[in-house]
Design an enzyme around this catalytic site. Sequence first.
Site, PDB file in Angstrom:
ATOM      1  N   LYS A  13       7.449  33.922 -15.482  1.00 57.19           N
ATOM      2  CA  LYS A  13       6.173  33.506 -14.892  1.00 57.19           C
ATOM      3  C   LYS A  13       6.133  33.772 -13.381  1.00 57.19           C
ATOM      4  CE  LYS A  13       6.345  29.173 -16.152  1.00 57.19           C
ATOM      5  NZ  LYS A  13       7.594  29.128 -16.947  1.00 57.19           N
ATOM      6  N   ARG A  88       1.783  21.624 -17.965  1.00 58.79           N
ATOM      7  CA  ARG A  88       2.984  21.664 -18.791  1.00 58.79           C
ATOM      8  C   ARG A  88       2.937  20.616 -19.892  1.00 58.79           C
ATOM      9  NH1 ARG A  88       6.556  24.101 -14.881  1.00 58.79           N
ATOM     10  NH2 ARG A  88       8.646  24.404 -15.677  1.00 58.79           N
ATOM     11  N   ARG A 122      20.334  33.771 -12.871  1.00 50.46           N
ATOM     12  CA  ARG A 122      19.269  34.014 -11.887  1.00 50.46           C
ATOM     13  C   ARG A 122      19.694  33.641 -10.469  1.00 50.46           C
ATOM     14  NH1 ARG A 122      13.385  31.400 -12.879  1.00 50.46           N
ATOM     15  NH2 ARG A 122      14.442  29.399 -12.617  1.00 50.46           N
ATOM     16  N   ARG A 153      19.411  28.246  -8.049  1.00 51.31           N
ATOM     17  CA  ARG A 153      18.703  26.972  -8.140  1.00 51.31           C
ATOM     18  C   ARG A 153      19.596  25.915  -8.789  1.00 51.31           C
ATOM     19  NH1 ARG A 153      12.760  27.926 -10.589  1.00 51.31           N
ATOM     20  NH2 ARG A 153      13.432  26.096 -11.762  1.00 51.31           N
ATOM     21  N   ARG A 164      15.613  21.771 -20.080  1.00 54.18           N
ATOM     22  CA  ARG A 164      14.299  22.363 -19.748  1.00 54.18           C
ATOM     23  C   ARG A 164      13.701  23.071 -20.958  1.00 54.18           C
ATOM     24  NH1 ARG A 164      16.398  25.724 -14.989  1.00 54.18           N
ATOM     25  NH2 ARG A 164      14.355  26.709 -14.895  1.00 54.18           N
TER      26      ARG A 164
END
Length: 209
Positions: A13, A88, A122, A153, A164
Amino acid sequence: MNIILLGAPGAGKGTQASKISDGFSLPHISTGDIFRENIKNRTPIGMLAKSYTDQGLLVPDEVTCQIVEERLGREDCKNGYMLDGFPRTIAQAEALDKITKVDLVINIDVDFSLLLDRLCGRRVCKDCGESYHITKLNGETKCARCSGELYQRKDDNPETVQSRLDVYKAQTAPLIEYYGKKGIVFNVEGNAAPEAVYAAISAKLNALK
Ligand code: ADP
Ligand code: ZN
């Protein structure tokens, strides 16, 4: 045009959002970025958000909806906007329906088996937010776009990623049907390279212009 980007964590996204924002001059509103900024600056909202984001849980709807409502009220959203990471939950979608009209929901669909690796590998630029995957960095520690420092992160670790993904399945995936009933969902296959995904999205947006 008012656009929502939907997709599981790691679906891409953020990557697509920055391309769309550049290509179609729409402000990119990411609730995740807003929370991270608040956490960095140790604001009261940041302190509250941190207790949820650290566990991979959603920040309460009340807080999140208030932030988004304030943001959408600003001048730069008058001619359209793109939401990334909001809504969400069904309650967030209902709250959004009360304050604005959504024109298009872009649902980026990715095989779940890819997501754990994408997220745990990531690295993100602390200055511009661009994402990279460690397998493509060859040891590089700076952003190719702006030379900013790359970091991992705090919520991109296997345990938090799993929670998540569970939260996504239980609370966010039902939005596909919610918006599907309104006939405004555009499904795009997100397993391919970012450029290919963007090609499909921009073709759709150009057709709607
Ligand atoms: P992801 O890569 O999981 O899509 P984001 O950067 O969008 O990550 O969000 C990071 C975290 O911020 C989420 O795990 C959640 O704790 C919080 N968050 C972001 N958007 C929302 C939202 N709309 N409602 C509640 N919490 C949110
Ligand atoms: Zn950068």
